[in-house]
Write a protein that holds these residues in place. Structure first.
Motif, PDB file in Angstrom:
ATOM      1  N   ALA A 189       0.834  -1.198   0.000  1.00  0.00           N
ATOM      2  CA  ALA A 189       0.000   0.000   0.000  1.00  0.00           C
ATOM      3  C   ALA A 189       0.866   1.246   0.000  1.00  0.00           C
ATOM      4  O   ALA A 189       1.914   1.287   0.641  1.00  0.00           O
ATOM      5  CB  ALA A 189      -0.909   0.008   1.225  1.00  0.00           C
ATOM      6  N   ASP A 190       0.424   2.237  -0.728  1.00  0.00           N
ATOM      7  CA  ASP A 190       1.081   3.540  -0.677  1.00  0.00           C
ATOM      8  C   ASP A 190      -0.012   4.612  -0.707  1.00  0.00           C
ATOM      9  O   ASP A 190      -0.679   4.776  -1.728  1.00  0.00           O
ATOM     10  CB  ASP A 190       2.023   3.742  -1.862  1.00  0.00           C
ATOM     11  CG  ASP A 190       2.835   5.022  -1.698  1.00  0.00           C
ATOM     12  OD1 ASP A 190       3.873   4.955  -1.031  1.00  0.00           O
ATOM     13  OD2 ASP A 190       2.398   6.067  -2.202  1.00  0.00           O
ATOM     14  N   SER A 259       5.250  10.720  -8.229  1.00  0.00           N
ATOM     15  CA  SER A 259       4.656  11.228  -6.998  1.00  0.00           C
ATOM     16  C   SER A 259       5.194  10.484  -5.782  1.00  0.00           C
ATOM     17  O   SER A 259       5.471  11.091  -4.738  1.00  0.00           O
ATOM     18  CB  SER A 259       3.134  11.094  -7.062  1.00  0.00           C
ATOM     19  OG  SER A 259       2.533  11.443  -5.843  1.00  0.00           O
ATOM     20  N   ILE A 260       5.349   9.173  -5.917  1.00  0.00           N
ATOM     21  CA  ILE A 260       5.849   8.370  -4.801  1.00  0.00           C
ATOM     22  C   ILE A 260       7.322   8.657  -4.534  1.00  0.00           C
ATOM     23  O   ILE A 260       7.756   8.801  -3.388  1.00  0.00           O
ATOM     24  CB  ILE A 260       5.629   6.871  -5.093  1.00  0.00           C
ATOM     25  CG1 ILE A 260       4.125   6.562  -5.105  1.00  0.00           C
ATOM     26  CG2 ILE A 260       6.358   6.000  -4.072  1.00  0.00           C
ATOM     27  CD1 ILE A 260       3.801   5.155  -5.560  1.00  0.00           C
ATOM     28  N   ILE A 261       8.106   8.767  -5.608  1.00  0.00           N
ATOM     29  CA  ILE A 261       9.554   8.991  -5.459  1.00  0.00           C
ATOM     30  C   ILE A 261       9.850  10.392  -4.944  1.00  0.00           C
ATOM     31  O   ILE A 261      10.753  10.603  -4.129  1.00  0.00           O
ATOM     32  CB  ILE A 261      10.267   8.742  -6.803  1.00  0.00           C
ATOM     33  CG1 ILE A 261      10.172   7.253  -7.169  1.00  0.00           C
ATOM     34  CG2 ILE A 261      11.729   9.182  -6.742  1.00  0.00           C
ATOM     35  CD1 ILE A 261      10.664   6.935  -8.557  1.00  0.00           C
ATOM     36  N   LEU A 344      23.642   1.356   7.478  1.00  0.00           N
ATOM     37  CA  LEU A 344      23.699   2.816   7.463  1.00  0.00           C
ATOM     38  C   LEU A 344      22.303   3.421   7.559  1.00  0.00           C
ATOM     39  O   LEU A 344      22.084   4.395   8.278  1.00  0.00           O
ATOM     40  CB  LEU A 344      24.396   3.288   6.191  1.00  0.00           C
ATOM     41  CG  LEU A 344      24.675   4.795   6.068  1.00  0.00           C
ATOM     42  CD1 LEU A 344      25.626   5.243   7.163  1.00  0.00           C
ATOM     43  CD2 LEU A 344      25.261   5.106   4.703  1.00  0.00           C
ATOM     44  N   LEU A 345      21.340   2.848   6.846  1.00  0.00           N
ATOM     45  CA  LEU A 345      19.974   3.361   6.898  1.00  0.00           C
ATOM     46  C   LEU A 345      19.350   3.122   8.262  1.00  0.00           C
ATOM     47  O   LEU A 345      18.496   3.894   8.703  1.00  0.00           O
ATOM     48  CB  LEU A 345      19.126   2.695   5.809  1.00  0.00           C
ATOM     49  CG  LEU A 345      19.419   3.173   4.386  1.00  0.00           C
ATOM     50  CD1 LEU A 345      18.735   2.266   3.371  1.00  0.00           C
ATOM     51  CD2 LEU A 345      18.970   4.610   4.189  1.00  0.00           C
ATOM     52  N   ALA A 346      19.770   2.058   8.944  1.00  0.00           N
ATOM     53  CA  ALA A 346      19.261   1.823  10.292  1.00  0.00           C
ATOM     54  C   ALA A 346      19.800   2.857  11.265  1.00  0.00           C
ATOM     55  O   ALA A 346      19.112   3.290  12.200  1.00  0.00           O
ATOM     56  CB  ALA A 346      19.640   0.419  10.761  1.00  0.00           C
ATOM     57  N   ILE A 347      21.048   3.295  11.028  1.00  0.00           N
ATOM     58  CA  ILE A 347      21.664   4.308  11.902  1.00  0.00           C
ATOM     59  C   ILE A 347      21.172   5.702  11.544  1.00  0.00           C
ATOM     60  O   ILE A 347      20.856   6.514  12.411  1.00  0.00           O
ATOM     61  CB  ILE A 347      23.206   4.246  11.770  1.00  0.00           C
ATOM     62  CG1 ILE A 347      23.725   2.891  12.258  1.00  0.00           C
ATOM     63  CG2 ILE A 347      23.868   5.374  12.552  1.00  0.00           C
ATOM     64  CD1 ILE A 347      25.187   2.659  11.948  1.00  0.00           C
ATOM     65  N   SER A 348      21.090   5.987  10.249  1.00  0.00           N
ATOM     66  CA  SER A 348      20.734   7.324   9.781  1.00  0.00           C
ATOM     67  C   SER A 348      19.636   7.238   8.728  1.00  0.00           C
ATOM     68  O   SER A 348      19.919   7.250   7.535  1.00  0.00           O
ATOM     69  CB  SER A 348      21.972   8.024   9.193  1.00  0.00           C
ATOM     70  OG  SER A 348      21.642   9.290   8.677  1.00  0.00           O
ATOM     71  N   PRO A 349      18.363   7.087   9.146  1.00  0.00           N
ATOM     72  CA  PRO A 349      17.269   7.007   8.166  1.00  0.00           C
ATOM     73  C   PRO A 349      17.252   8.239   7.282  1.00  0.00           C
ATOM     74  O   PRO A 349      17.401   9.357   7.739  1.00  0.00           O
ATOM     75  CB  PRO A 349      16.011   6.936   9.053  1.00  0.00           C
ATOM     76  CG  PRO A 349      16.497   6.501  10.388  1.00  0.00           C
ATOM     77  CD  PRO A 349      17.882   7.053  10.528  1.00  0.00           C
ATOM     78  N   ALA A 350      17.037   8.011   5.999  1.00  0.00           N
ATOM     79  CA  ALA A 350      17.134   9.117   5.042  1.00  0.00           C
ATOM     80  C   ALA A 350      15.778   9.631   4.581  1.00  0.00           C
ATOM     81  O   ALA A 350      15.713  10.528   3.764  1.00  0.00           O
ATOM     82  CB  ALA A 350      17.927   8.653   3.818  1.00  0.00           C
ATOM     83  N   GLY A 351      14.696   9.060   5.091  1.00  0.00           N
ATOM     84  CA  GLY A 351      13.387   9.480   4.627  1.00  0.00           C
ATOM     85  C   GLY A 351      13.137   9.134   3.173  1.00  0.00           C
ATOM     86  O   GLY A 351      12.367   9.806   2.492  1.00  0.00           O
ATOM     87  N   LEU A 352      13.803   8.078   2.672  1.00  0.00           N
ATOM     88  CA  LEU A 352      13.642   7.682   1.279  1.00  0.00           C
ATOM     89  C   LEU A 352      12.392   6.824   1.120  1.00  0.00           C
ATOM     90  O   LEU A 352      12.082   5.998   1.989  1.00  0.00           O
ATOM     91  CB  LEU A 352      14.864   6.892   0.803  1.00  0.00           C
ATOM     92  CG  LEU A 352      16.178   7.668   0.726  1.00  0.00           C
ATOM     93  CD1 LEU A 352      17.334   6.712   0.484  1.00  0.00           C
ATOM     94  CD2 LEU A 352      16.120   8.720  -0.376  1.00  0.00           C
ATOM     95  N   PRO A 353      11.675   6.978   0.010  1.00  0.00           N
ATOM     96  CA  PRO A 353      10.485   6.160  -0.212  1.00  0.00           C
ATOM     97  C   PRO A 353      10.845   4.743  -0.655  1.00  0.00           C
ATOM     98  O   PRO A 353      11.937   4.490  -1.159  1.00  0.00           O
ATOM     99  CB  PRO A 353       9.755   6.914  -1.332  1.00  0.00           C
ATOM    100  CG  PRO A 353      10.847   7.582  -2.094  1.00  0.00           C
ATOM    101  CD  PRO A 353      11.896   7.957  -1.069  1.00  0.00           C
ATOM    102  N   ARG A 354       9.940   3.812  -0.428  1.00  0.00           N
ATOM    103  CA  ARG A 354       9.974   2.452  -0.976  1.00  0.00           C
ATOM    104  C   ARG A 354      11.073   1.559  -0.397  1.00  0.00           C
ATOM    105  O   ARG A 354      11.276   0.451  -0.871  1.00  0.00           O
ATOM    106  CB  ARG A 354      10.093   2.466  -2.503  1.00  0.00           C
ATOM    107  CG  ARG A 354       9.051   3.276  -3.243  1.00  0.00           C
ATOM    108  CD  ARG A 354       9.171   3.091  -4.743  1.00  0.00           C
ATOM    109  NE  ARG A 354       8.791   1.744  -5.132  1.00  0.00           N
ATOM    110  CZ  ARG A 354       9.083   1.202  -6.312  1.00  0.00           C
ATOM    111  NH1 ARG A 354       9.769   1.888  -7.203  1.00  0.00           N
ATOM    112  NH2 ARG A 354       8.711  -0.034  -6.601  1.00  0.00           N
TER     113      ARG A 354
END
Length: 807
Positions: A189-190, A259-261, A344-354
């Motif tokens: 879902a998005d 729109s999602i990206i 790295l994403l676990a330490i510093s979430p980047a707010g990236l979609p998907r």
């Protein structure tokens, strides 16, 4: 094929005979290929993987344009206008994006993420069913009943995968809702949701509140360009039907994927370019190693030629070695890259979609595997081709006559190694300057005063769905009871509530200034509603007039606060206190001016803003907010806010008759999240810059160490002719630094050309920042000096007799 296997066996034997060379080469390649694989795995997940919906290529997002900006939120009349364009769209559906959450009440209260949708949503998005059915058109009409569709995850987690759940009743906000179906496990879902409820729009409504998004499924053969042309042509018809809506003059659509990206594309492509430079540096480094190794092995190749091996045979042997090295480095790098990126994403979430929670959706699929394999093969050919060609075309007679210390000291080989080192240094400087610019941006963002004090402030969200909070009186009673309970609790300094936190206000309002002629396109500003105590909690000073009090209730005269930006824009040089504005159908009096605060992230200046007391907001507006936006409870504690969480949440549960709170965070954590993308970009480019710096230092160290080893006899002759050790050391240092300085100059020139590409990612620093363009070359030159100093010191300690005897 037999020759190929023979080449492979011979290459593996050579690698085991030279473990130092093998380890260094594979490590350099693993760093370069691993970094590329890491970024590509994110690019693959975010940009390349197709959406999982059956007709994703025909799904579009609707946009309304105003003042040069595009907004994807819409009103009911706009939605009905879109639905009428049946020649363009097979179907148009609506959904609210964020939503307030829904309170699963009962024995184990919790807040679930739910969204409202129109009945065609599941059809357009191709949602499979695990159980039951979705909504019918009748159920999605006014008074269609209280029904709900569950996600597979919520069904399994909360209801134990009950196969008879369809038709049963669950409690949402202390109200019974009938479950009609469960969506299949594989549906993505998005926006993400735990449950779905029908919008139940009134088909004749003229409600102009903009609070939901719309997705259209194009008719077969219809293009986005055709839709946009016809929507713009049809917009005047809509404005004639609904006068006063021309502040959003026209509508367009864009691919749902875009729109999602969102704005993640530019950031990821910039990182892909940066990591490509790391790979080039790795290639140059290993090419230099192979060039040295090939020149040392010239006598071996000459003997093989004398025994009948042709140039193509030697070339194939060397390319086989380089490709095997690259594949080994690629295998190690691929595993390290994907695991490293997820960590790295676990330490510093980047707010990236998907990408899933903490990057859980990032992994190795056929595309990532093919990319890593392709990069490995291409890298092996790139860094292996020149050394192989150089070694395979040597003159047989002259090579056999050369002594060991002269092998590989020719002009062509020396020039090639120097050019590779220059390339490494220049590319490393480009990355170093890019990283320094983003570090300066990071520092500038964290030096920005937000205009409020969020330290020791706890924030939590509560969904207010349910009939009790569809009117202002019920909401006001909850807010009064909750604040009284919290303010009486030991350790709490002050409690307040609002529908927005100060850093992320996303609502606006149109208004008129009483006593002035009505102007077209005037006036609008940001808008938020709060309780008394909000300004004191965040220590936002009231510069003129007064703050809200408990007496500013629905029966009292309507009042507002405004910020400095609002006062400057609409009353320049005047005092707005006591002035009146018309907002909706009522007149409101400005009673105070508060200091500006950053309401749309730290990188943006304060917008003009109207601030209203929640107790005076109309029933319709509060009801709309309760359905689309969570309420934020805000508590300033005297100590660590985390220690008070259990007691605070219990007091709010009692005040709200069993409603849970969710997304409990400190305001400091919220502020970190507001700069997550900038922090992620800075962290990645800093890592790439550091890797490039290490590789460049290793490259120039290796070049000078080899040069000293090959020139041992020359050093002995110079010393015999009177040169002292200091002269020898300076000679080697200058040779190495001359290469480094040429690389620095080339790197500065390239950085001036490329730094403008970073301009959209920068804040508080110019792309050609003098501090960065002076300090980064200085740092690189200093590291290069350290790298050449050791070989230079070794050259100065050469024993004269041994040097003259060197072969």
């Amino acid at each position: 094929m037999g020759d190929l296997w023979s080449d492979i066996r011979h290459s593996v034997q050579m690698f085991f005979k030279n473990p130092g060379f093998t380890f260094t080469a594979i490590t350099a390649l693993a760093l370069g290929i691993g970094a590329n694989t890491a970024i590509f795995s994110v690019v693959n997940t975010v940009l390349l993987k197709p959406l999982t919906y059956p007709n994703a290529d025909r799904m579009v997002d609707f946009l309304a344009h105003t003042s040069g900006l595009a907004n994807n939120l819409h009103s009911l009349p706009e939605f009905q206008f879109f639905q009428r364009q049946t020649n363009l769209f097979r179907e148009v559906v609506a959904y609210d994006n964020t939503g307030p959450g829904f309170n699963l009440t009962g024995d184990r209260p919790e807040q679930a993420h739910g969204i409202h949708v129109t009945e065609g949503y599941f059809r357009v998005y191709g949602a499979p069913l695990a159980l039951g059915r979705t909504f019918t058109p009748r159920e999605d009409s006014p008074h269609g009943g209280k029904i709900v569709v569950l996600s597979y995850g919520l069904w399994r987690r909360r209801f134990g995968g009950d196969p008879a759940i369809a038709g049963k009743s669950i409690s949402l906000g202390n109200e019974p809702y009938t479950v009609v179906g469960v969506i299949g496990k594989d549906f993505v879902a998005d926006p993400q949701a735990d449950l779905w409820l029908p919008f139940q729009f009134d088909p004749v409504s003229t409600d102009m509140n903009i609070f939901f998004e719309a997705t259209g499924l194009l008719q077969p053969g219809v293009t986005v360009a055709q839709v946009n042309a016809q929507l713009r042509a049809a917009s005047p018809e809509y404005h004639r039907e609904f006068p006063g809506t021309d502040w959003r003059p026209y509508f367009t659509v864009g691919p749902l994927r875009d729109s999602i990206i969102g704005d993640a594309r530019n950031s990821l492509l910039m990182m892909l370019g940066a990591v490509g430079l790391v790979l080039l540096i790795s290639c140059a480094n290993v090419a230099n190693l192979l060039l040295v190794r090939a020149t040392v092995r010239k006598r071996e190749f000459a003997i093989r030629s004398a025994l009948g091996a042709g140039r193509a045979r030697i070339l194939r042997q060397l390319l086989t070695e380089s490709v095997l090295l690259s594949l080994a480095g690629g295998t190690v790098g691929m595993a390290l890259g994907v695991l490293g990126m997820r960590a790295l994403l676990a330490i510093s979430p980047a707010g990236l979609p998907r990408i899933g929670e903490n990057g859980s959706a990032i992994g190795i699929d056929s595309r990532v595997l093919g990319f890593s394999l392709g990069v490995s093969l291409l890298t092996g050919l790139i860094f292996g081709l020149f050394p192989a060609c150089s070694a395979s075309r040597s003159d047989l007679n002259s090579t056999l006559k050369e002594s060991g210390n002269r092998s590989g000291t020719g002009f062509r080989e020396g020039k090639a190694r120097s050019l590779l080192a220059v390339g490494e240094i220049s590319l490393a400087l480009v990355l170093l300057i890019g990283a320094a610019l983003l570090i300066r941006t990071f520092i500038a963002l964290h030096q920005v005063g937000p205009g409020f004090d969020g330290h020791n402030v706890l924030t939590m969200e509560m969904s207010l769905n349910g009939p009790r909070y569809q009117n202002t009186a019920g909401m006001t009673q909850l807010l009064r009871d909750g604040r009284n309970r919290l303010n009486a609790f030991p350790g709490v300094e002050v409690a307040a509530a609002g529908f927005w936190r100060p850093i992320d206000v996303e609502d606006g309002a149109g208004f008129q200034v009483i006593g002035r002629p009505v102007e077209k396109d005037c006036c609008s500003s940001q808008w938020m509603s709060i309780t008394p105590g909000y300004m004191r909690l965040f220590r936002i000073p009231v510069l003129r007039g007064r703050d809200f009090t408990e007496n500013d209730i629905a029966e009292a005269p309507a009042v507002n606060l405004v910020n400095e930006a609002f006062a400057r824009k609409f009353w320049p040089g005047e005092d707005p206190i006591g002035q009146h504005i018309r907002h909706g159908n009522r007149m409101e009096t400005i009673i105070g001016v508060v200091a500006d605060f950053h309401d749309n992230g730290l990188a943006q200046p304060a917008d003009p803003m109207i601030i209203a007391p929640i107790a005076q907001v109309s029933d319709d507006y509060n009801a709309a907010y309760a359905n689309i936006q969570p309420l934020f409870w805000l508590v300033r504690t005297r100590g660590d806010p985390h220690l008070s969480i259990p007691a605070i949440t219990e007091q709010l549960r009692i005040a709200s008759n069993g409603f849970p709170v969710a997304h409990i965070r400190t305001m400091d954590e919220v502020m970190e999240g507001s700069t997550a993308r900038q922090n992620f970009n800075m962290l990645l480019l800093t890592i790439f810059g550091a890797v490039a710096l290490v590789l460049a230092a290793i490259g120039i160290y290796g070049l000078m160490a080899y040069s000293v080893a090959q020139r041992t006899q020359e050093m002995g002759i110079r010393m015999a002719l009177g040169a002292d050790r200091d002269t020898i050391r300076k000679l080697v240092v200058w040779q190495g630094m001359r290469i480094a300085l040429v690389g620095v100059v080339a790197g500065i020139a390239a950085s001036f050309a490329l730094s403008r590409l970073l301009s959209t990612f920068l804040f508080g620093v110019k792309p050609w920042d003098p501090t960065v363009f002076v300090s980064a070359p200085f740092i690189l030159a200093a590291i290069a000096l350290l790298a050449v100093w050791s070989p230079a010191a070794r050259a100065s300690r050469v024993d004269l007799i041994q040097a003259l005897r060197a072969e």
